[in-house]
Design a protein around this motif. Sequence first.
Motif, mmCIF file in Angstrom:
data_model
loop_
_atom_site.group_PDB
_atom_site.id
_atom_site.type_symbol
_atom_site.label_atom_id
_atom_site.label_comp_id
_atom_site.label_asym_id
_atom_site.label_seq_id
_atom_site.Cartn_x
_atom_site.Cartn_y
_atom_site.Cartn_z
ATOM 1 N N TYR A 6 -41.309 -29.650 4.721
ATOM 2 C CA TYR A 6 -42.577 -29.811 5.406
ATOM 3 C C TYR A 6 -42.866 -28.562 6.228
ATOM 4 N N VAL A 7 -43.873 -27.822 5.816
ATOM 5 C CA VAL A 7 -44.304 -26.661 6.590
ATOM 6 C C VAL A 7 -45.778 -26.753 6.903
ATOM 7 N N GLY A 8 -46.492 -27.659 6.272
ATOM 8 C CA GLY A 8 -47.911 -27.815 6.531
ATOM 9 C C GLY A 8 -48.711 -26.760 5.796
ATOM 10 N N LEU A 9 -49.915 -27.116 5.426
ATOM 11 C CA LEU A 9 -50.735 -26.213 4.632
ATOM 12 C C LEU A 9 -51.247 -25.032 5.431
ATOM 13 N N ILE A 10 -51.156 -25.090 6.752
ATOM 14 C CA ILE A 10 -51.562 -23.945 7.558
ATOM 15 C C ILE A 10 -50.670 -22.749 7.242
ATOM 16 N N ASN A 11 -49.425 -23.018 6.897
ATOM 17 C CA ASN A 11 -48.452 -21.956 6.676
ATOM 18 C C ASN A 11 -48.155 -21.702 5.197
ATOM 19 N N MET A 12 -48.903 -22.329 4.318
ATOM 20 C CA MET A 12 -48.628 -22.133 2.905
ATOM 21 C C MET A 12 -49.933 -21.889 2.161
ATOM 22 N N LYS A 13 -49.842 -21.353 0.966
ATOM 23 C CA LYS A 13 -51.037 -21.174 0.146
ATOM 24 C C LYS A 13 -51.610 -22.548 -0.177
ATOM 25 N N ASN A 14 -52.931 -22.604 -0.272
ATOM 26 C CA ASN A 14 -53.573 -23.879 -0.543
ATOM 27 C C ASN A 14 -53.580 -24.228 -2.021
ATOM 28 N N SER A 15 -52.514 -23.903 -2.707
ATOM 29 C CA SER A 15 -52.378 -24.297 -4.107
ATOM 30 C C SER A 15 -50.898 -24.418 -4.430
ATOM 31 N N LEU A 16 -50.625 -25.121 -5.519
ATOM 32 C CA LEU A 16 -49.249 -25.364 -5.940
ATOM 33 C C LEU A 16 -48.915 -24.492 -7.138
ATOM 34 N N SER A 17 -47.628 -24.326 -7.397
ATOM 35 C CA SER A 17 -47.211 -23.653 -8.624
ATOM 36 C C SER A 17 -47.623 -24.520 -9.808
ATOM 37 N N THR A 18 -47.596 -23.947 -10.991
ATOM 38 C CA THR A 18 -47.946 -24.701 -12.202
ATOM 39 C C THR A 18 -47.044 -25.912 -12.365
ATOM 40 N N GLU A 19 -45.757 -25.719 -12.125
ATOM 41 C CA GLU A 19 -44.793 -26.823 -12.255
ATOM 42 C C GLU A 19 -45.075 -27.920 -11.233
ATOM 43 N N ALA A 20 -45.308 -27.539 -9.976
ATOM 44 C CA ALA A 20 -45.589 -28.525 -8.924
ATOM 45 C C ALA A 20 -46.915 -29.232 -9.173
ATOM 46 N N THR A 21 -47.884 -28.508 -9.711
ATOM 47 C CA THR A 21 -49.174 -29.107 -10.049
ATOM 48 C C THR A 21 -48.991 -30.211 -11.079
ATOM 49 N N ILE A 47 -60.796 -38.328 -11.782
ATOM 50 C CA ILE A 47 -60.005 -37.901 -10.617
ATOM 51 C C ILE A 47 -59.218 -36.638 -10.950
ATOM 52 N N ALA A 48 -58.551 -36.634 -12.104
ATOM 53 C CA ALA A 48 -57.726 -35.487 -12.490
ATOM 54 C C ALA A 48 -58.565 -34.222 -12.617
ATOM 55 N N LEU A 49 -59.740 -34.347 -13.201
ATOM 56 C CA LEU A 49 -60.617 -33.188 -13.352
ATOM 57 C C LEU A 49 -61.033 -32.644 -11.995
ATOM 58 N N ARG A 50 -61.366 -33.538 -11.102
ATOM 59 C CA ARG A 50 -61.791 -33.094 -9.766
ATOM 60 C C ARG A 50 -60.628 -32.448 -9.014
ATOM 61 N N LEU A 51 -59.435 -32.987 -9.158
ATOM 62 C CA LEU A 51 -58.265 -32.392 -8.489
ATOM 63 C C LEU A 51 -57.990 -30.989 -9.017
ATOM 64 N N LYS A 52 -58.222 -30.791 -10.307
ATOM 65 C CA LYS A 52 -58.021 -29.452 -10.872
ATOM 66 C C LYS A 52 -59.078 -28.473 -10.358
ATOM 67 N N GLN A 53 -60.246 -28.986 -10.021
ATOM 68 C CA GLN A 53 -61.314 -28.147 -9.466
ATOM 69 C C GLN A 53 -61.053 -27.794 -8.003
ATOM 70 N N PHE A 54 -60.276 -28.623 -7.317
ATOM 71 C CA PHE A 54 -59.989 -28.418 -5.900
ATOM 72 C C PHE A 54 -58.479 -28.402 -5.668
ATOM 73 N N PRO A 55 -57.819 -27.296 -6.022
ATOM 74 C CA PRO A 55 -56.353 -27.242 -5.915
ATOM 75 C C PRO A 55 -55.826 -27.453 -4.503
ATOM 76 N N GLU A 56 -56.630 -27.136 -3.491
ATOM 77 C CA GLU A 56 -56.185 -27.364 -2.114
ATOM 78 C C GLU A 56 -56.046 -28.854 -1.817
ATOM 79 N N LYS A 57 -56.861 -29.680 -2.478
ATOM 80 C CA LYS A 57 -56.745 -31.139 -2.310
ATOM 81 C C LYS A 57 -55.458 -31.639 -2.962
ATOM 82 N N LEU A 58 -55.141 -31.089 -4.116
ATOM 83 C CA LEU A 58 -53.904 -31.472 -4.790
ATOM 84 C C LEU A 58 -52.694 -31.051 -3.958
ATOM 85 N N ALA A 59 -52.780 -29.889 -3.317
ATOM 86 C CA ALA A 59 -51.696 -29.436 -2.434
ATOM 87 C C ALA A 59 -51.532 -30.393 -1.258
ATOM 88 N N SER A 60 -52.649 -30.884 -0.710
ATOM 89 C CA SER A 60 -52.574 -31.861 0.379
ATOM 90 C C SER A 60 -51.916 -33.153 -0.099
#
Length: 196
Positions: A6-21, A47-60
Amino acid sequence: MLHYPYVGLINMKNSLSTEATQQTLSILEKRFATNPHRHPNIDWQVIALRLKQFPEKLASLAEMESTGGEPDVFTYDATTDTYYFCDCAVESPAGRRSVCYDRAALEARKEHQPHNSAVEMATAIGVELMSEQQYRLLQSLGEFDLKTSSWILTPSNIRKLGGALFCDRRYDHVFVYHNGAQSYYAARGFRGVLKL
């Protein structure tokens, strides 16, 4: 459950790696399919399509997952075309307990300060605390917080007087309580809401 530190999105990129995605999408899709009563007439592919459009939401959502939230879609607002995820773990998310309400409450506590506050953690993850209405909606979809409790969004007039609200379910009834905002307990966390 994913296991990101847990580091919070403030300290990380607002997207995940391909594997984590892929891993996060797989977990969310399986949970979505297993709990159709939470989201009747909602198509996972939308839902899946929208999450792919907003990677920061998927990271959250990945952060919600990694802290024990088990997020899932629980309502849809047709007027704004907004889907809502929330933490659907049976008990308040284990990785977000023992926190006071907000930063002001944490700073007001001179001794034995908790490690964090609910509002700050929610902001870092990229979610909001559940409102009382949202909490009651979740409870209409199952039984939650039978042993724990969860901070909820507190009206400003209550917060100005030093209080904060939390909820749980006991005796087959949903209760709303108040406490000093600086209090914290091992069995109290918070449930987040993410708008998509």
